[in-house]
Scaffold this motif. Structure first.
Motif, PDB file in Angstrom:
ATOM      1  N   ARG A   1       0.806  -1.214   0.000  1.00  0.00           N
ATOM      2  CA  ARG A   1       0.000   0.000   0.000  1.00  0.00           C
ATOM      3  C   ARG A   1       0.842   1.269   0.000  1.00  0.00           C
ATOM      4  NH1 ARG A   1      -3.714   0.510   4.968  1.00  0.00           N
ATOM      5  NH2 ARG A   1      -1.748   1.026   5.932  1.00  0.00           N
ATOM      6  N   GLU A   2       1.838   1.358   0.883  1.00  0.00           N
ATOM      7  CA  GLU A   2       2.656   2.569   0.969  1.00  0.00           C
ATOM      8  C   GLU A   2       3.456   2.794  -0.310  1.00  0.00           C
ATOM      9  OE1 GLU A   2       2.582   4.967   3.365  1.00  0.00           O
ATOM     10  OE2 GLU A   2       0.874   3.785   4.075  1.00  0.00           O
ATOM     11  N   LYS A   3       3.964   1.737  -0.877  1.00  0.00           N
ATOM     12  CA  LYS A   3       4.731   1.852  -2.125  1.00  0.00           C
ATOM     13  C   LYS A   3       3.819   2.340  -3.256  1.00  0.00           C
ATOM     14  CE  LYS A   3       8.120  -0.771  -4.796  1.00  0.00           C
ATOM     15  NZ  LYS A   3       8.846  -2.057  -4.906  1.00  0.00           N
TER      16      LYS A   3
ATOM     17  N   ARG B   1     -11.196   4.850   1.516  1.00  0.00           N
ATOM     18  CA  ARG B   1     -10.025   5.226   0.710  1.00  0.00           C
ATOM     19  C   ARG B   1      -9.675   6.695   0.904  1.00  0.00           C
ATOM     20  NH1 ARG B   1      -9.831   1.487  -4.697  1.00  0.00           N
ATOM     21  NH2 ARG B   1     -10.081  -0.432  -3.522  1.00  0.00           N
ATOM     22  N   THR B   2     -10.682   7.543   0.995  1.00  0.00           N
ATOM     23  CA  THR B   2     -10.414   8.949   1.278  1.00  0.00           C
ATOM     24  C   THR B   2      -9.714   9.062   2.624  1.00  0.00           C
ATOM     25  OG1 THR B   2     -12.321   9.649  -0.018  1.00  0.00           O
ATOM     26  CG2 THR B   2     -11.449  11.240   1.552  1.00  0.00           C
ATOM     27  N   ARG B   3     -10.170   8.300   3.594  1.00  0.00           N
ATOM     28  CA  ARG B   3      -9.533   8.305   4.917  1.00  0.00           C
ATOM     29  C   ARG B   3      -8.097   7.810   4.831  1.00  0.00           C
ATOM     30  NH1 ARG B   3      -8.531  10.481   9.413  1.00  0.00           N
ATOM     31  NH2 ARG B   3      -8.384   9.163  11.211  1.00  0.00           N
ATOM     32  N   LEU B   4      -7.833   6.795   4.032  1.00  0.00           N
ATOM     33  CA  LEU B   4      -6.467   6.296   3.831  1.00  0.00           C
ATOM     34  C   LEU B   4      -5.581   7.399   3.256  1.00  0.00           C
ATOM     35  CD1 LEU B   4      -4.307   4.037   3.574  1.00  0.00           C
ATOM     36  CD2 LEU B   4      -5.308   3.531   1.336  1.00  0.00           C
TER      37      LEU B   4
ATOM     38  N   ILE C   1      -1.402  11.627   3.959  1.00  0.00           N
ATOM     39  CA  ILE C   1      -1.048  13.048   3.878  1.00  0.00           C
ATOM     40  C   ILE C   1      -0.626  13.541   5.264  1.00  0.00           C
ATOM     41  CG2 ILE C   1      -1.957  15.380   3.529  1.00  0.00           C
ATOM     42  CD1 ILE C   1      -3.789  14.125   1.320  1.00  0.00           C
ATOM     43  N   ALA C   2      -1.406  13.209   6.291  1.00  0.00           N
ATOM     44  CA  ALA C   2      -1.104  13.664   7.650  1.00  0.00           C
ATOM     45  C   ALA C   2       0.255  13.137   8.115  1.00  0.00           C
ATOM     46  CB  ALA C   2      -2.207  13.226   8.610  1.00  0.00           C
ATOM     47  N   PHE C   3       0.546  11.886   7.805  1.00  0.00           N
ATOM     48  CA  PHE C   3       1.808  11.281   8.237  1.00  0.00           C
ATOM     49  C   PHE C   3       3.012  11.969   7.601  1.00  0.00           C
ATOM     50  CE2 PHE C   3       5.178   8.068   8.104  1.00  0.00           C
ATOM     51  CZ  PHE C   3       5.236   7.721   9.448  1.00  0.00           C
ATOM     52  N   HIS C   4       2.875  12.384   6.341  1.00  0.00           N
ATOM     53  CA  HIS C   4       3.981  12.994   5.596  1.00  0.00           C
ATOM     54  C   HIS C   4       3.835  14.511   5.463  1.00  0.00           C
ATOM     55  CE1 HIS C   4       5.550   9.071   4.490  1.00  0.00           C
ATOM     56  NE2 HIS C   4       4.330   8.711   4.166  1.00  0.00           N
ATOM     57  N   LEU C   5       2.969  15.116   6.257  1.00  0.00           N
ATOM     58  CA  LEU C   5       2.612  16.520   6.069  1.00  0.00           C
ATOM     59  C   LEU C   5       3.806  17.472   6.124  1.00  0.00           C
ATOM     60  CD1 LEU C   5       0.253  18.365   5.460  1.00  0.00           C
ATOM     61  CD2 LEU C   5      -0.113  18.618   7.917  1.00  0.00           C
TER      62      LEU C   5
ATOM     63  N   GLY D   1      -6.162  15.693  12.015  1.00  0.00           N
ATOM     64  CA  GLY D   1      -7.265  15.491  12.943  1.00  0.00           C
ATOM     65  C   GLY D   1      -8.625  15.908  12.413  1.00  0.00           C
ATOM     66  N   GLN D   2      -8.651  16.638  11.326  1.00  0.00           N
ATOM     67  CA  GLN D   2      -9.915  17.048  10.701  1.00  0.00           C
ATOM     68  C   GLN D   2     -10.264  16.034   9.612  1.00  0.00           C
ATOM     69  OE1 GLN D   2     -12.725  18.322  10.831  1.00  0.00           O
ATOM     70  NE2 GLN D   2     -12.552  20.462  10.287  1.00  0.00           N
ATOM     71  N   ASN D   3     -11.523  15.648   9.500  1.00  0.00           N
ATOM     72  CA  ASN D   3     -11.936  14.736   8.436  1.00  0.00           C
ATOM     73  C   ASN D   3     -12.338  15.525   7.204  1.00  0.00           C
ATOM     74  OD1 ASN D   3     -11.531  12.297   9.773  1.00  0.00           O
ATOM     75  ND2 ASN D   3     -13.477  12.484  10.833  1.00  0.00           N
ATOM     76  N   TYR D   4     -11.895  15.047   6.051  1.00  0.00           N
ATOM     77  CA  TYR D   4     -12.156  15.725   4.786  1.00  0.00           C
ATOM     78  C   TYR D   4     -12.825  14.780   3.795  1.00  0.00           C
ATOM     79  CZ  TYR D   4      -8.978  19.241   6.626  1.00  0.00           C
ATOM     80  OH  TYR D   4      -8.387  20.200   7.414  1.00  0.00           O
TER      81      TYR D   4
END
Length: 150
Positions: free
Chosen positions: A71-73, A103-106, A111-115, A139-142
């Motif tokens: 998944r990450e790759k 999938r949007t949450r993934l 994005i949050a992890f690599h922000l 922390g905000q859901n989009y």
């Protein structure tokens, strides 16, 4: 961000289509990334479409779950094409929305992890449930994301 990614090739540079193969316990799975142009509020955008290529149907499936343990790759490979597209079209925004809420949450979690690294090169906006846009906040859901090259 020096993360591992797959080698991909441009299928058609004028249509901004890329392909690569995911390799893992479920074999080699052909993936496609397709950028589709649209205009909104007098601004130029590309919708980022991504999924497994169905050879039999000759279509892209953005609902398939391949579970190939990479998944990450895969996500980093898709993200790397954003560099290619924004190099070629620096004034265009990239619209990203998962085909499902999970999938949007993934995408949001990645994005949050690599922000910190992402913010050095891109402006990330998140679309709230009321359809307003704001600068991406952990922390905000989009519902969706807009990526613009700095």
């Amino acid at each position: 961000m020096l993360l591992e990614k797959y080698e991909y090739k441009a299928e058609d540079s004028t249509l901004l289509q890329y392909s690569f193969e995911s390799t893992g316990p479920n074999g080699n799975i052909k993936k496609y990334i397709i950028y589709t142009y649209f205009k909104a509020n007098d601004k130029h955008h590309f919708n980022l479409g991504f999924g497994d290529w169905d050879e039999e149907q000759q279509t892209l499936s953005d609902l398939t779950v391949s579970n190939n343990s990479d998944r990450e790759k895969i996500l980093f490979t898709v993200a790397d094409t954003i560099f290619q597209v924004t190099d070629q079209y620096p004034n265009h925004k990239i619209y990203i929305e998962g085909s499902t809420l999970s999938r949007t949450r993934l995408y949001q979690m990645s994005i949050a992890f690599h922000l910190n690294e992402i913010n050095n090169l891109f402006v990330i906006e998140g679309q709230l449930n009321n359809y307003n846009w704001e600068t991406f906040n952990k922390g905000q859901n989009y519902r969706a994301f807009l990526v613009t090259r700095k």
